[in-house]
Design a protein around this motif. Sequence first.
Motif, mmCIF file in Angstrom:
data_model
loop_
_atom_site.group_PDB
_atom_site.id
_atom_site.type_symbol
_atom_site.label_atom_id
_atom_site.label_comp_id
_atom_site.label_asym_id
_atom_site.label_seq_id
_atom_site.Cartn_x
_atom_site.Cartn_y
_atom_site.Cartn_z
ATOM 1 N N ARG A 14 0.868 -1.181 0.000
ATOM 2 C CA ARG A 14 0.000 0.000 0.000
ATOM 3 C C ARG A 14 0.899 1.223 0.000
ATOM 4 O O ARG A 14 1.781 1.354 0.842
ATOM 5 C CB ARG A 14 -0.897 0.012 1.225
ATOM 6 C CG ARG A 14 -1.836 1.185 1.159
ATOM 7 C CD ARG A 14 -2.987 1.018 2.090
ATOM 8 N NE ARG A 14 -3.986 1.975 1.707
ATOM 9 C CZ ARG A 14 -5.262 1.779 1.740
ATOM 10 N NH1 ARG A 14 -5.709 0.643 2.159
ATOM 11 N NH2 ARG A 14 -6.088 2.711 1.373
ATOM 12 N N VAL A 16 0.142 5.343 -1.116
ATOM 13 C CA VAL A 16 -0.575 6.486 -0.565
ATOM 14 C C VAL A 16 -2.040 6.395 -0.978
ATOM 15 O O VAL A 16 -2.339 6.172 -2.148
ATOM 16 C CB VAL A 16 0.035 7.804 -1.103
ATOM 17 C CG1 VAL A 16 -0.759 9.006 -0.614
ATOM 18 C CG2 VAL A 16 1.482 7.927 -0.695
ATOM 19 N N GLY A 17 -2.944 6.566 -0.016
ATOM 20 C CA GLY A 17 -4.372 6.521 -0.329
ATOM 21 C C GLY A 17 -4.738 5.202 -0.986
ATOM 22 O O GLY A 17 -4.362 4.139 -0.511
ATOM 23 N N PRO A 18 -5.404 5.255 -2.140
ATOM 24 C CA PRO A 18 -5.834 4.020 -2.792
ATOM 25 C C PRO A 18 -4.758 3.379 -3.676
ATOM 26 O O PRO A 18 -4.978 2.327 -4.258
ATOM 27 C CB PRO A 18 -7.019 4.479 -3.642
ATOM 28 C CG PRO A 18 -6.688 5.887 -3.987
ATOM 29 C CD PRO A 18 -5.983 6.442 -2.767
ATOM 30 N N SER A 34 -5.309 1.387 -8.353
ATOM 31 C CA SER A 34 -5.726 2.629 -7.707
ATOM 32 C C SER A 34 -7.233 2.760 -7.909
ATOM 33 O O SER A 34 -7.936 1.750 -7.909
ATOM 34 C CB SER A 34 -4.978 3.825 -8.306
ATOM 35 O OG SER A 34 -5.248 4.994 -7.561
ATOM 36 N N VAL A 45 -13.305 9.403 -2.784
ATOM 37 C CA VAL A 45 -11.908 9.811 -2.933
ATOM 38 C C VAL A 45 -11.900 11.012 -3.868
ATOM 39 O O VAL A 45 -12.421 10.949 -4.985
ATOM 40 C CB VAL A 45 -11.061 8.665 -3.536
ATOM 41 C CG1 VAL A 45 -9.646 9.139 -3.815
ATOM 42 C CG2 VAL A 45 -11.052 7.462 -2.602
ATOM 43 N N LYS A 49 -6.936 14.498 -5.548
ATOM 44 C CA LYS A 49 -5.897 13.956 -4.660
ATOM 45 C C LYS A 49 -5.306 12.642 -5.176
ATOM 46 O O LYS A 49 -4.342 12.146 -4.616
ATOM 47 C CB LYS A 49 -6.460 13.759 -3.259
ATOM 48 C CG LYS A 49 -6.781 15.080 -2.582
ATOM 49 C CD LYS A 49 -7.213 14.880 -1.161
ATOM 50 C CE LYS A 49 -7.483 16.230 -0.522
ATOM 51 N NZ LYS A 49 -7.895 16.115 0.866
ATOM 52 N N VAL A 50 -5.902 12.097 -6.229
ATOM 53 C CA VAL A 50 -5.366 10.877 -6.835
ATOM 54 C C VAL A 50 -4.322 11.306 -7.857
ATOM 55 O O VAL A 50 -4.649 11.812 -8.923
ATOM 56 C CB VAL A 50 -6.479 10.044 -7.514
ATOM 57 C CG1 VAL A 50 -5.896 8.819 -8.199
ATOM 58 C CG2 VAL A 50 -7.526 9.641 -6.498
#
Length: 67
Positions: A14, A16-18, A34, A45, A49-50
């Motif tokens: 993992r 960052v985030g997804p 992702s 989400v 930010k992705v």
Amino acid sequence: MSDVAYVSKVRIERKVGPLRVAHLPGESQDVIFSVHGAIAEHYKVDPAKVKESHASTIDYVIAATAG
């Protein structure tokens, strides 16, 4: 009961985030997972930010099922 035919040895990192990186047997390069579009929206989400949009795990499941 029959013998086990195969055990898949997969490692998931993992980030960052997804964002996740899968290390899969039989693949010379890592597979990146992702979220994107409607999936990002569903999981709330923020698309801004992705940093990298990639296929999600469900995309791979659907592709494998269709294959």
